[in-house]
Design an enzyme around this catalytic site. Structure first.
Site, PDB file in Angstrom:
ATOM      1  N   ASN A   1      -8.185  -2.436  14.077  1.00 13.77           N
ATOM      2  CA  ASN A   1      -9.394  -2.558  13.549  1.00 13.77           C
ATOM      3  C   ASN A   1      -9.302  -3.938  12.633  1.00 13.77           C
ATOM      4  O   ASN A   1     -10.531  -4.001  12.089  1.00 13.77           O
ATOM      5  CB  ASN A   1      -9.953  -1.534  12.803  1.00 13.77           C
ATOM      6  CG  ASN A   1      -9.461  -1.193  11.574  1.00 13.77           C
ATOM      7  OD1 ASN A   1      -8.382  -1.696  11.255  1.00 13.77           O
ATOM      8  ND2 ASN A   1      -9.727   0.053  10.952  1.00 13.77           N
TER       9      ASN A   1
ATOM     10  N   GLU B   1      -9.695  -1.722   4.835  1.00  9.34           N
ATOM     11  CA  GLU B   1     -10.750  -1.378   6.096  1.00  9.34           C
ATOM     12  C   GLU B   1     -11.699  -2.146   6.148  1.00  9.34           C
ATOM     13  O   GLU B   1     -12.198  -2.670   5.223  1.00  9.34           O
ATOM     14  CB  GLU B   1     -10.997   0.131   6.026  1.00  9.34           C
ATOM     15  CG  GLU B   1      -9.554   1.159   5.916  1.00  9.34           C
ATOM     16  CD  GLU B   1      -9.015   1.157   7.340  1.00  9.34           C
ATOM     17  OE1 GLU B   1      -9.125   0.310   8.184  1.00  9.34           O
ATOM     18  OE2 GLU B   1      -8.428   2.234   7.552  1.00  9.34           O
TER      19      GLU B   1
ATOM     20  N   HIS C   1      -7.727  -4.248   9.752  1.00  9.04           N
ATOM     21  CA  HIS C   1      -7.065  -4.173   8.488  1.00  9.04           C
ATOM     22  C   HIS C   1      -5.973  -4.754   8.319  1.00  9.04           C
ATOM     23  O   HIS C   1      -5.094  -5.086   8.934  1.00  9.04           O
ATOM     24  CB  HIS C   1      -7.375  -2.611   8.251  1.00  9.04           C
ATOM     25  CG  HIS C   1      -5.995  -1.759   8.624  1.00  9.04           C
ATOM     26  ND1 HIS C   1      -6.297  -0.610   8.932  1.00  9.04           N
ATOM     27  CD2 HIS C   1      -4.859  -1.909   8.591  1.00  9.04           C
ATOM     28  CE1 HIS C   1      -5.019  -0.058   9.177  1.00  9.04           C
ATOM     29  NE2 HIS C   1      -4.232  -1.028   8.966  1.00  9.04           N
TER      30      HIS C   1
ATOM     31  N   ASP D   1       0.908  -1.192  -0.056  1.00 14.29           N
ATOM     32  CA  ASP D   1       0.074   0.111  -0.033  1.00 14.29           C
ATOM     33  C   ASP D   1       0.663   1.318  -0.194  1.00 14.29           C
ATOM     34  O   ASP D   1       2.102   1.321   0.233  1.00 14.29           O
ATOM     35  CB  ASP D   1      -1.118  -0.088   1.357  1.00 14.29           C
ATOM     36  CG  ASP D   1      -0.335  -0.478   2.699  1.00 14.29           C
ATOM     37  OD1 ASP D   1       0.990  -0.434   2.556  1.00 14.29           O
ATOM     38  OD2 ASP D   1      -0.974  -0.704   3.423  1.00 14.29           O
TER      39      ASP D   1
END
Ligand code: GLP
Length: 236
Positions: free
Chosen positions: A130, A137, A132, A66
Protein backbone atom coordinates in the site's frame (compact mmCIF):
# COMPACT_ATOMS: atom_id res chain seq x y z
CA UNK A 1 14.56 9.90 -6.68
CA UNK A 2 16.36 7.48 -8.91
CA UNK A 3 14.61 4.19 -9.78
CA UNK A 4 17.09 1.47 -10.74
CA UNK A 5 15.75 -1.73 -12.29
CA UNK A 6 18.08 -4.72 -12.32
CA UNK A 7 18.27 -8.43 -11.60
CA UNK A 8 17.64 -9.30 -7.98
CA UNK A 9 21.07 -10.81 -7.38
CA UNK A 10 22.80 -7.73 -8.85
CA UNK A 11 20.78 -5.41 -6.62
CA UNK A 12 22.06 -7.08 -3.45
CA UNK A 13 25.62 -7.29 -4.75
CA UNK A 14 25.67 -3.59 -5.63
CA UNK A 15 24.15 -2.46 -2.32
CA UNK A 16 26.37 -4.75 -0.21
CA UNK A 17 29.49 -3.44 -1.98
CA UNK A 18 28.30 0.09 -1.37
CA UNK A 19 27.80 -0.59 2.35
CA UNK A 20 31.28 -2.14 2.51
CA UNK A 21 32.78 1.00 0.97
CA UNK A 22 30.84 3.37 3.20
CA UNK A 23 31.57 1.48 6.43
CA UNK A 24 35.26 1.34 5.58
CA UNK A 25 35.32 5.06 4.83
CA UNK A 26 33.51 5.82 8.08
CA UNK A 27 33.67 3.02 10.69
CA UNK A 28 31.36 5.07 12.96
CA UNK A 29 28.64 5.28 10.33
CA UNK A 30 25.00 5.49 11.48
CA UNK A 31 22.79 3.03 9.62
CA UNK A 32 19.00 3.02 9.53
CA UNK A 33 17.90 -0.61 9.25
CA UNK A 34 14.73 -2.28 8.01
CA UNK A 35 12.98 -5.60 8.47
CA UNK A 36 10.78 -7.63 6.12
CA UNK A 37 11.95 -10.07 3.46
CA UNK A 38 13.59 -7.49 1.14
CA UNK A 39 16.64 -6.70 3.31
CA UNK A 40 17.46 -10.32 4.24
CA UNK A 41 19.76 -11.11 1.25
CA UNK A 42 21.60 -7.83 1.91
CA UNK A 43 22.16 -8.78 5.55
CA UNK A 44 23.43 -12.20 4.40
CA UNK A 45 25.97 -10.53 2.13
CA UNK A 46 27.07 -8.17 4.90
CA UNK A 47 27.58 -11.18 7.21
CA UNK A 48 29.75 -12.84 4.51
CA UNK A 49 31.78 -9.66 4.16
CA UNK A 50 32.28 -9.59 7.92
CA UNK A 51 33.38 -13.24 7.88
CA UNK A 52 35.85 -12.43 5.08
CA UNK A 53 37.15 -9.53 7.21
CA UNK A 54 36.01 -6.97 4.64
CA UNK A 55 33.73 -5.15 7.09
CA UNK A 56 34.16 -4.39 10.77
CA UNK A 57 30.95 -3.48 12.62
CA UNK A 58 32.56 -2.72 15.99
CA UNK A 59 31.84 1.02 15.86
CA UNK A 60 28.77 1.04 13.62
CA UNK A 61 25.58 2.42 15.14
CA UNK A 62 22.14 1.27 13.95
CA UNK A 63 18.57 2.50 14.33
CA UNK A 64 15.66 0.31 13.30
CA UNK A 65 12.58 1.72 11.66
CA UNK A 66 9.84 -0.02 13.55
CA UNK A 67 8.57 -2.70 15.90
CA UNK A 68 5.27 -4.42 16.60
CA UNK A 69 3.40 -3.46 19.74
CA UNK A 70 2.42 -6.29 22.07
CA UNK A 71 4.98 -8.94 21.15
CA UNK A 72 7.55 -9.94 23.76
CA UNK A 73 11.09 -8.98 22.70
CA UNK A 74 12.04 -12.64 22.38
CA UNK A 75 8.93 -13.56 20.34
CA UNK A 76 10.35 -14.94 17.10
CA UNK A 77 8.29 -12.44 15.08
CA UNK A 78 9.44 -9.34 16.94
CA UNK A 79 11.74 -7.11 14.92
CA UNK A 80 14.17 -7.33 17.85
CA UNK A 81 14.45 -11.09 17.20
CA UNK A 82 14.54 -10.50 13.44
CA UNK A 83 17.58 -8.23 13.73
CA UNK A 84 19.40 -10.59 16.06
CA UNK A 85 18.64 -13.63 13.90
CA UNK A 86 19.37 -12.02 10.54
CA UNK A 87 22.30 -9.74 11.32
CA UNK A 88 23.40 -8.73 14.81
CA UNK A 89 24.25 -12.16 16.24
CA UNK A 90 26.43 -12.95 13.19
CA UNK A 91 28.68 -9.87 13.18
CA UNK A 92 30.83 -7.99 15.69
CA UNK A 93 28.38 -5.15 16.28
CA UNK A 94 28.22 -3.80 19.84
CA UNK A 95 24.59 -4.39 20.87
CA UNK A 96 24.76 -1.19 22.92
CA UNK A 97 25.02 0.63 19.60
CA UNK A 98 21.86 -0.94 18.17
CA UNK A 99 18.52 0.74 18.72
CA UNK A 100 15.02 -0.59 18.06
CA UNK A 101 11.94 1.43 19.03
CA UNK A 102 9.46 0.19 21.61
CA UNK A 103 6.01 1.41 22.57
CA UNK A 104 6.84 2.50 26.10
CA UNK A 105 5.99 6.27 26.08
CA UNK A 106 9.29 7.15 27.75
CA UNK A 107 11.10 5.10 25.19
CA UNK A 108 9.36 6.93 22.32
CA UNK A 109 10.65 10.30 23.50
CA UNK A 110 14.14 8.83 24.02
CA UNK A 111 14.12 7.45 20.50
CA UNK A 112 13.11 10.84 19.09
CA UNK A 113 15.96 12.44 21.04
CA UNK A 114 18.48 9.81 19.90
CA UNK A 115 17.49 10.33 16.27
CA UNK A 116 18.05 14.07 16.70
CA UNK A 117 21.53 13.43 18.09
CA UNK A 118 22.50 10.80 15.50
CA UNK A 119 21.72 11.74 11.92
CA UNK A 120 21.33 8.57 9.87
CA UNK A 121 23.90 8.31 7.08
CA UNK A 122 22.13 5.61 5.06
CA UNK A 123 18.50 4.65 5.69
CA UNK A 124 17.47 1.29 4.27
CA UNK A 125 13.78 0.84 3.39
CA UNK A 126 11.37 -1.74 2.04
CA UNK A 127 7.91 -0.79 0.82
CA UNK A 128 4.48 -2.16 1.72
CA UNK A 129 2.09 -3.02 -1.10
CA UNK A 130 0.00 0.00 0.00
CA UNK A 131 3.05 2.26 -0.23
CA UNK A 132 3.91 2.32 3.45
CA UNK A 133 7.50 2.92 4.45
CA UNK A 134 8.44 1.62 7.90
CA UNK A 135 4.91 1.39 9.33
CA UNK A 136 3.78 4.82 8.09
CA UNK A 137 0.43 3.83 6.67
CA UNK A 138 -1.56 5.91 4.12
CA UNK A 139 -2.71 9.18 5.69
CA UNK A 140 0.46 9.75 7.71
CA UNK A 141 1.48 13.38 7.88
CA UNK A 142 4.73 14.62 6.44
CA UNK A 143 6.01 15.99 9.73
CA UNK A 144 5.42 12.80 11.73
CA UNK A 145 8.16 11.55 14.01
CA UNK A 146 8.37 8.32 16.08
CA UNK A 147 4.78 7.32 16.89
CA UNK A 148 2.41 4.47 17.55
CA UNK A 149 0.05 3.47 14.72
CA UNK A 150 -2.79 1.08 13.94
CA UNK A 151 -1.83 -1.29 11.13
CA UNK A 152 -3.98 -1.26 8.00
CA UNK A 153 -5.97 -4.43 7.35
CA UNK A 154 -3.96 -4.93 4.15
CA UNK A 155 -0.67 -4.74 6.06
CA UNK A 156 -1.95 -7.26 8.62
CA UNK A 157 -2.90 -9.52 5.70
CA UNK A 158 0.51 -9.06 3.99
CA UNK A 159 2.46 -9.71 7.18
CA UNK A 160 0.34 -12.71 8.22
CA UNK A 161 2.62 -14.85 6.04
CA UNK A 162 5.18 -14.73 8.84
CA UNK A 163 2.70 -15.85 11.52
CA UNK A 164 0.88 -19.18 12.10
CA UNK A 165 -2.49 -17.44 12.14
CA UNK A 166 -3.65 -14.01 10.94
CA UNK A 167 -5.13 -13.43 14.41
CA UNK A 168 -1.60 -13.59 15.84
CA UNK A 169 -0.48 -10.54 13.83
CA UNK A 170 -0.29 -7.49 16.10
CA UNK A 171 -2.71 -4.72 15.19
CA UNK A 172 -0.42 -1.89 16.31
CA UNK A 173 3.19 -0.91 15.83
CA UNK A 174 5.67 1.79 16.72
CA UNK A 175 7.41 3.45 13.81
CA UNK A 176 9.83 6.18 12.87
CA UNK A 177 7.80 8.94 11.23
CA UNK A 178 8.16 10.30 7.72
CA UNK A 179 10.14 13.28 9.00
CA UNK A 180 12.65 10.96 10.72
CA UNK A 181 13.12 9.01 7.50
CA UNK A 182 13.51 12.19 5.44
CA UNK A 183 16.19 13.42 7.87
CA UNK A 184 18.55 10.65 6.72
CA UNK A 185 21.39 11.87 4.50
CA UNK A 186 20.76 9.13 2.01
CA UNK A 187 17.98 6.57 1.44
CA UNK A 188 18.05 3.18 -0.29
CA UNK A 189 14.75 1.39 -0.88
CA UNK A 190 14.52 -2.21 -2.12
CA UNK A 191 11.37 -3.58 -3.81
CA UNK A 192 11.33 -7.19 -4.94
CA UNK A 193 8.68 -9.34 -6.61
CA UNK A 194 5.34 -9.15 -8.42
CA UNK A 195 3.44 -7.96 -5.34
CA UNK A 196 5.24 -4.60 -5.60
CA UNK A 197 4.50 -3.94 -9.30
CA UNK A 198 1.55 -1.61 -8.83
CA UNK A 199 3.03 0.45 -6.05
CA UNK A 200 6.31 0.87 -7.98
CA UNK A 201 4.33 2.02 -11.02
CA UNK A 202 2.58 4.65 -8.90
CA UNK A 203 5.82 5.73 -7.26
CA UNK A 204 7.42 6.09 -10.68
CA UNK A 205 4.60 8.42 -11.78
CA UNK A 206 4.49 10.60 -8.67
CA UNK A 207 5.78 14.14 -8.70
CA UNK A 208 5.06 15.22 -5.14
CA UNK A 209 3.93 13.84 -1.80
CA UNK A 210 0.56 12.12 -1.91
CA UNK A 211 -0.71 11.22 1.59
CA UNK A 212 -2.40 8.11 0.23
CA UNK A 213 0.98 6.68 -0.81
CA UNK A 214 3.46 7.45 1.99
CA UNK A 215 6.52 6.41 -0.07
CA UNK A 216 5.88 9.32 -2.47
CA UNK A 217 7.49 11.57 0.14
CA UNK A 218 10.80 10.19 -1.12
CA UNK A 219 10.35 12.28 -4.29
CA UNK A 220 11.16 15.31 -2.08
CA UNK A 221 14.49 13.91 -0.77
CA UNK A 222 17.71 14.85 -2.61
CA UNK A 223 19.46 11.47 -2.34
CA UNK A 224 17.22 8.42 -2.85
CA UNK A 225 17.87 5.26 -4.81
CA UNK A 226 15.00 2.83 -5.35
CA UNK A 227 16.18 -0.60 -6.45
CA UNK A 228 13.51 -2.74 -8.12
CA UNK A 229 13.99 -6.23 -9.51
CA UNK A 230 12.64 -7.20 -12.93
CA UNK A 231 9.31 -8.37 -11.46
CA UNK A 232 8.67 -5.38 -9.22
CA UNK A 233 9.67 -3.12 -12.09
CA UNK A 234 7.68 -4.88 -14.82
CA UNK A 235 5.18 -2.03 -15.25
CA UNK A 236 7.74 0.78 -15.55
C1 GLP B 1 6.78 -4.49 6.96
C2 GLP B 1 7.79 -3.51 7.52
C3 GLP B 1 8.23 -2.52 6.45
C4 GLP B 1 8.63 -3.28 5.21
C5 GLP B 1 7.46 -4.03 4.66
C6 GLP B 1 7.76 -4.74 3.36
O1 GLP B 1 5.50 -3.99 6.92
N1 GLP B 1 7.32 -2.78 8.64
O2 GLP B 1 9.29 -1.74 6.95
O3 GLP B 1 9.13 -2.39 4.26
O4 GLP B 1 7.10 -4.97 5.67
O5 GLP B 1 8.17 -6.04 3.59
P1 GLP B 1 8.85 -7.00 2.55
O6 GLP B 1 10.26 -6.55 2.44
O7 GLP B 1 8.75 -8.35 3.20
O8 GLP B 1 8.10 -6.89 1.30
Amino acid sequence: MQIIKMEKEKIYEEIANYYEKRINENPRIVLGLATGSSPIPLYQKLIEKYQNKDINFSQVKTFNLDEYVGLAKNNEQSYYSFMNDNLFSHVNIDLNNTYIPSANPEHISNYIELLKQNQIDIQLLGIGSNGHIAFNEPGTSKDSTVHKIKLDQGTIQDNSRFFDDINDVPTEAITMGLEDIMNAKEIILIAIGKGKQNIIKELNQCEAYNQNIPATILSEHPNVKIYVDLEAGELI
